[in-house]
Design an enzyme around this catalytic site. Structure first.
Site, PDB file in Angstrom:
ATOM      1  CD  GLN A  99     -33.769  61.359  46.711  1.00 33.62           C
ATOM      2  OE1 GLN A  99     -34.967  61.818  46.228  1.00 33.62           O
ATOM      3  NE2 GLN A  99     -33.760  60.594  45.647  1.00 33.62           N
ATOM      4  CG  HIS A 101     -36.346  66.955  47.375  1.00 33.18           C
ATOM      5  ND1 HIS A 101     -35.705  66.288  46.649  1.00 33.18           N
ATOM      6  CD2 HIS A 101     -36.058  65.872  48.697  1.00 33.18           C
ATOM      7  CE1 HIS A 101     -36.120  65.208  46.330  1.00 33.18           C
ATOM      8  NE2 HIS A 101     -36.518  64.598  47.837  1.00 33.18           N
ATOM      9  CD  GLU A 137     -38.761  62.990  48.719  1.00 36.59           C
ATOM     10  OE1 GLU A 137     -39.439  63.403  47.667  1.00 36.59           O
ATOM     11  OE2 GLU A 137     -38.408  62.999  49.822  1.00 36.59           O
ATOM     12  CG  HIS A 261     -34.307  62.083  51.694  1.00 39.36           C
ATOM     13  ND1 HIS A 261     -34.321  64.165  51.563  1.00 39.36           N
ATOM     14  CD2 HIS A 261     -34.666  61.365  50.575  1.00 39.36           C
ATOM     15  CE1 HIS A 261     -34.579  64.137  50.742  1.00 39.36           C
ATOM     16  NE2 HIS A 261     -35.302  62.566  50.291  1.00 39.36           N
ATOM     17  NE  ARG A 280     -30.892  61.119  41.435  1.00 44.62           N
ATOM     18  CZ  ARG A 280     -30.873  61.815  40.355  1.00 44.62           C
ATOM     19  NH1 ARG A 280     -30.783  62.668  40.180  1.00 44.62           N
ATOM     20  NH2 ARG A 280     -33.065  61.971  40.281  1.00 44.62           N
TER      21      ARG A 280
HETATM   22 ZN   LIG Z   1     -36.711  62.401  48.657  1.00 40.74          ZN
END
Ligand SMILES: [Zn+2]
Length: 398
Positions: A99, A101, A137, A261, A280
């Site tokens: 995925q 972001h 994240e 990642h 994705r």
């Molecule tokens: Zn992620």
């Protein structure tokens, strides 16, 4: 009004979750023997934690809304108007999707475009942007934690893919070799993701045949592991594109916006901005929008040696440098009593032994490992005593 609120948290039962890890780490029971993928600590509407306030069970979001300055502090209210982060315990038995972001601008543009078009409902499986926010994240390993993060060097990608000697792929690789740039990588990545039907099957068979003969080479070994979980998925090529890494317990890694990642296996704490924006690229049965994905990916290699985050150490504390405002993250270990100061809401969780939080007004709460507690910003100063390790999620704005 109290400062310390033990959190009752939702467990997300995604199919990739471990059935045993939460029990092994924190003694959390699994009576129905379901996968326990993530414990959500925060106010996200898809899994808001609850607290006991004035003797009643209350969603943390409601409590914060009703006394936002008390709970969040003035700076956070002004900047975010809500708890800006979501904190999780994550236990993976099976790989999560590859995925990406979006960054803040991409998320705002993408969200507004989908809202304006009115064609894809907010809860549709085909929806790309659930909110206009970015989702940086940080992951902190509790057990050995295997993942992929960032593109390999161009020549490494070329070498790994060339070994396969697959006719259709060779033609794509000739073009990449003549253009070993981020643009060349984008074209190669898109060409592979757009491959469908019989050609896709031929490419995957070629990949698996080669991988079976070369299990001793890490990325090929990983291809075989992933093939047991996602046998027909074009994302099986991702270990040849992306850096593979296994964090040791106590090591952390930041996942930047626009960087592909995937988490493969293991348990970790994860902290992120309060967003649900995931594009994705593979290893998934969910919606994949290749053109929107590649709009958001930065096709630059990431040096493997820079993937792990190095914390700033100060006495018994490790503070992780986070390049965004939405959250801060620190880990404390040693048996000494910690004096903490804060001007934001915090969530504290002990990892391996009981923990006691106290305030000079006499308020005090003791929790076991794995039992998170929300600390209201109005506390300003408090002490934590814990004979082991505890993690602290908060927000440090200037
Ligand atoms: Zn992620």
């Amino acid at each position: 009004m109290h400062y310390f609120y033990p959190l009752d948290c939702q467990i997300q039962e995604y199919d990739w979750g471990s059935k045993t890890s939460l029990n092994q780490l924190f003694g959390i029971k699994n009576i129905e023997n379901k996968p326990q993928a993530e414990v959500w600590m925060g106010t996200h509407p898809n899994g808001c934690s609850t607290i006991i306030a004035n003797g009643e069970k209350t969603p943390l979001s409601t409590f914060i809304q009703k006394q936002s300055i008390f709970a969040l502090g003035e700076k956070v209210v002004k900047r975010f108007n809500g708890l800006p982060f979501l904190f999780k315990i994550l236990c993976a038995d099976k790989a999560l999707s590859v995925q990406v972001h979006p960054n803040k601008t991409q998320a705002e543009q993408g969200f507004n475009k989908e809202q304006r078009s009115g064609k894809v409902a907010l809860d549709s499986a085909k929806r790309n942007y659930k909110d206009p926010n970015h989702k940086p994240e940080l992951v902190y390993a509790l057990t050995p934690f295997q993942a992929m993060n960032g593109f390999r060097q161009f020549d490494e990608i070329l070498t790994l893919l060339s070994r396969l000697d697959i006719h259709k792929l060779n033609r794509m690789l000739e073009e990449f070799e003549a253009n070993l740039t981020h643009d060349g990588l984008r074209l190669l990545f898109e060409a592979i993701l757009y491959t469908k039907g019989a050609e896709k099957q031929t490419m995957i068979s070629g990949l698996l045949n080669h991988a079976k003969k070369h299990r001793d080479i890490e990325p090929f070994n990983l291809v075989l592991t992933l093939a047991q979980q996602y046998p027909d998925d074009i994302g099986l090529f991702s270990p040849l594109f992306l850096n593979t890494i296994t964090l040791k317990p106590g090591e952390a890694m930041f996942l930047r916006a626009c960087t592909p990642h995937a988490y493969i296996s293991g348990s970790a704490l994860e902290i992120m901005a309060n967003s649900d924006n995931v594009l994705r690229a593979g290893l998934t049965s969910k919606h994949v929008d290749v053109s929107e994905l590649t709009r958001c990916v930065e096709f630059y290699p990431q040096c493997k040696s820079t993937l792990r985050s190095t914390p700033n150490k100060n006495l018994n504390a490790q503070h992780y440098a986070i390049p965004v405002d939405d959250f801060s993250f620190s880990v404390y270990s040693s048996s000494q009593i910690n004096q903490l100061e804060t001007d934001s809401a915090e969530i504290i969780i002990a990892l391996d032994s009981p923990i006691t939080l106290s305030h000079s007004n006499g308020e005090s709460v003791t929790l076991n490992q794995g039992e998170p507690v929300f600390v209201a910003a109005a506390v300003q100063q408090y002490t934590v005593s814990c004979s082991g390790t505890f993690a602290r999620a908060y927000c440090s704005l200037n």
